[in-house]
Design an enzyme around this catalytic site. Structure first.
Site, mmCIF file in Angstrom:
data_model
loop_
_atom_site.group_PDB
_atom_site.id
_atom_site.type_symbol
_atom_site.label_atom_id
_atom_site.label_comp_id
_atom_site.label_asym_id
_atom_site.label_seq_id
_atom_site.Cartn_x
_atom_site.Cartn_y
_atom_site.Cartn_z
ATOM 1 N N ASP A 166 23.179 49.847 82.336
ATOM 2 C CA ASP A 166 23.110 48.947 81.032
ATOM 3 C C ASP A 166 22.792 49.582 79.728
ATOM 4 O O ASP A 166 22.403 50.688 79.915
ATOM 5 C CB ASP A 166 21.768 47.974 81.235
ATOM 6 C CG ASP A 166 21.728 46.785 80.259
ATOM 7 O OD1 ASP A 166 22.873 46.465 79.898
ATOM 8 O OD2 ASP A 166 20.777 46.301 80.004
ATOM 9 N N ASN A 180 30.940 39.280 83.332
ATOM 10 C CA ASN A 180 31.466 40.136 82.346
ATOM 11 C C ASN A 180 32.931 39.789 81.974
ATOM 12 O O ASN A 180 33.436 40.120 80.871
ATOM 13 C CB ASN A 180 31.403 41.626 82.683
ATOM 14 C CG ASN A 180 30.205 42.349 82.700
ATOM 15 O OD1 ASN A 180 30.086 43.402 83.441
ATOM 16 N ND2 ASN A 180 29.472 41.798 81.798
HETATM 17 C C1 FPP Z 1 26.333 47.484 80.417
HETATM 18 O O1 FPP Z 1 26.463 47.665 78.893
HETATM 19 C C2 FPP Z 1 27.641 48.161 81.048
HETATM 20 C C3 FPP Z 1 28.817 47.391 81.516
HETATM 21 C C4 FPP Z 1 28.757 46.171 81.282
HETATM 22 C C5 FPP Z 1 29.847 48.088 81.995
HETATM 23 C C6 FPP Z 1 29.669 49.347 82.608
HETATM 24 C C7 FPP Z 1 30.831 50.087 82.693
HETATM 25 C C8 FPP Z 1 30.736 51.734 82.562
HETATM 26 C C9 FPP Z 1 29.766 52.610 82.603
HETATM 27 C C10 FPP Z 1 32.020 52.197 82.325
HETATM 28 C C11 FPP Z 1 33.043 51.992 83.414
HETATM 29 C C12 FPP Z 1 32.625 52.233 84.495
HETATM 30 C C13 FPP Z 1 33.511 52.942 85.622
HETATM 31 C C14 FPP Z 1 32.916 53.146 86.913
HETATM 32 C C15 FPP Z 1 34.929 53.036 85.192
HETATM 33 P P1 FPP Z 1 26.641 46.578 78.108
HETATM 34 O O2 FPP Z 1 27.952 46.424 77.451
HETATM 35 O O3 FPP Z 1 25.994 45.342 78.768
HETATM 36 O O4 FPP Z 1 25.522 47.188 76.919
HETATM 37 P P2 FPP Z 1 24.550 46.210 76.135
HETATM 38 O O5 FPP Z 1 23.686 45.533 77.006
HETATM 39 O O6 FPP Z 1 23.770 47.281 75.037
HETATM 40 O O7 FPP Z 1 25.390 45.342 75.129
#
Ligand code: FPP
Length: 257
Positions: A28, A76
């Site tokens: 996250d 998502n």
């Molecule tokens: C959460 O951060 C992360 C995600 C929804 C996606 C996770 C993806 C990656 C690390 C990259 C892709 C992964 C692979 C394995 C190809 P958020 O966007 O919810 O952050 P926030 O809570 O600060 O908005």
């Protein structure tokens, strides 16, 4: 050749206690990481890939059996179309670019989730990487993609109900192990440790069935800043935990009746 059946040497620091066989991570805080730097959210996802590579490699080197990463939830899909499209492009790129790293570290990659909702090019790259790494004997890397814990249980129940209807399964034979058998990847034992980054104290629909007795560790840093030192701190914390699974401490003092 250099890639033939790599059996990497396991190097694990002494944590002074148990080491998790299966680690699950809620990655996250990518968006926040970027926003703190006045960048667009997608830059956080891009930097997050570097953490994925470092953590996967370190876990494999330490001899972890399984690592499950929550990369994209069923929820998502509700994000803005541009962000979803970017994440899917990043996923495809990751699945292609990381092949040498996965092979060098003996990592076998699979995915869990509603994979038929993925764009075709991402799904094709996934299937190819799964096939390429299928014979690796090191760590299992499970990417949770279009994954939801409730969706997994509902998908499993649908299959279970079909088996009851066809007569293949007797209603009275259904127990916890039966149900487990209908989940996405029933052969992998439950996570021993679950890490969430960016300070949030939530499960967010991740592995609901499997985390009954998992230890939880929350790191304050955002995922792009979660690297080897932060991983070692989490593993050190895990080594000190006393797991009782609802019972009493195995080697503790005998309880007074
Ligand atoms: C959460 O951060 C992360 C995600 C929804 C996606 C996770 C993806 C990656 C690390 C990259 C892709 C992964 C692979 C394995 C190809 P958020 O966007 O919810 O952050 P926030 O809570 O600060 O908005």
């Amino acid at each position: 050749t250099a890639h033939a059946m790599a059996t990497p040497k396991i190097v694990r620091p002494d944590f002074g206690g148990p080491f998790p066989e299966h680690l699950a991570i809620i990655m996250d805080g990518n968006g926040r990481w970027a926003q703190e730097r006045a960048l667009r959210r997608v830059f956080g996802h891009r930097e997050g890939i570097n953490s994925v590579r470092e953590i996967t490699t370190e876990c494999a080197r330490m001899g972890m059996k399984s690592l499950t990463l929550y990369a994209f939830s069923v929820e998502n899909w509700k994000r803005p179309r541009v962000e979803v499209r970017y994440l899917m492009r990043l996923l495809r790129q990751f699945l292609i670019q990381e092949r040498p790293t996965l092979m060098d570290n003996g990592v076998r990659l699979i995915a869990i989730g509603r994979l038929d909702s993925l764009p075709k090019d991402a799904l094709d790259a996934l299937r190819e990487t799964e096939a390429l790494t299928a014979k690796n004997s090191g760590m299992l890397l499970r990417l949770a993609l279009s994954y939801g814990g409730r969706a997994e249980i509902a998908d499993g129940l649908r299959k279970l109900a079909r088996d009851v209807k066809s007569g293949a399964l007797a209603v009275d034979a259904i127990d916890e192990e039966t149900m487990r058998g209908y989940l996405y990847d029933p052969g992998t034992p439950d996570p021993d440790l679950m890490i969430r980054t960016a300070g949030e104290m939530r499960i967010s629909n991740f592995l609901l069935w499997q985390i009954s007795y998992s230890e939880i560790y929350v790191a304050d840093v955002c995922w792009p800043d979660f690297r080897k030192p932060q991983l070692l701190a989490a593993l050190k914390s895990y080594a000190k935990r006393v797991r009782k699974f609802g019972g009493l401490v195995a080697d503790g003092p005998a309880p007074k009746a």
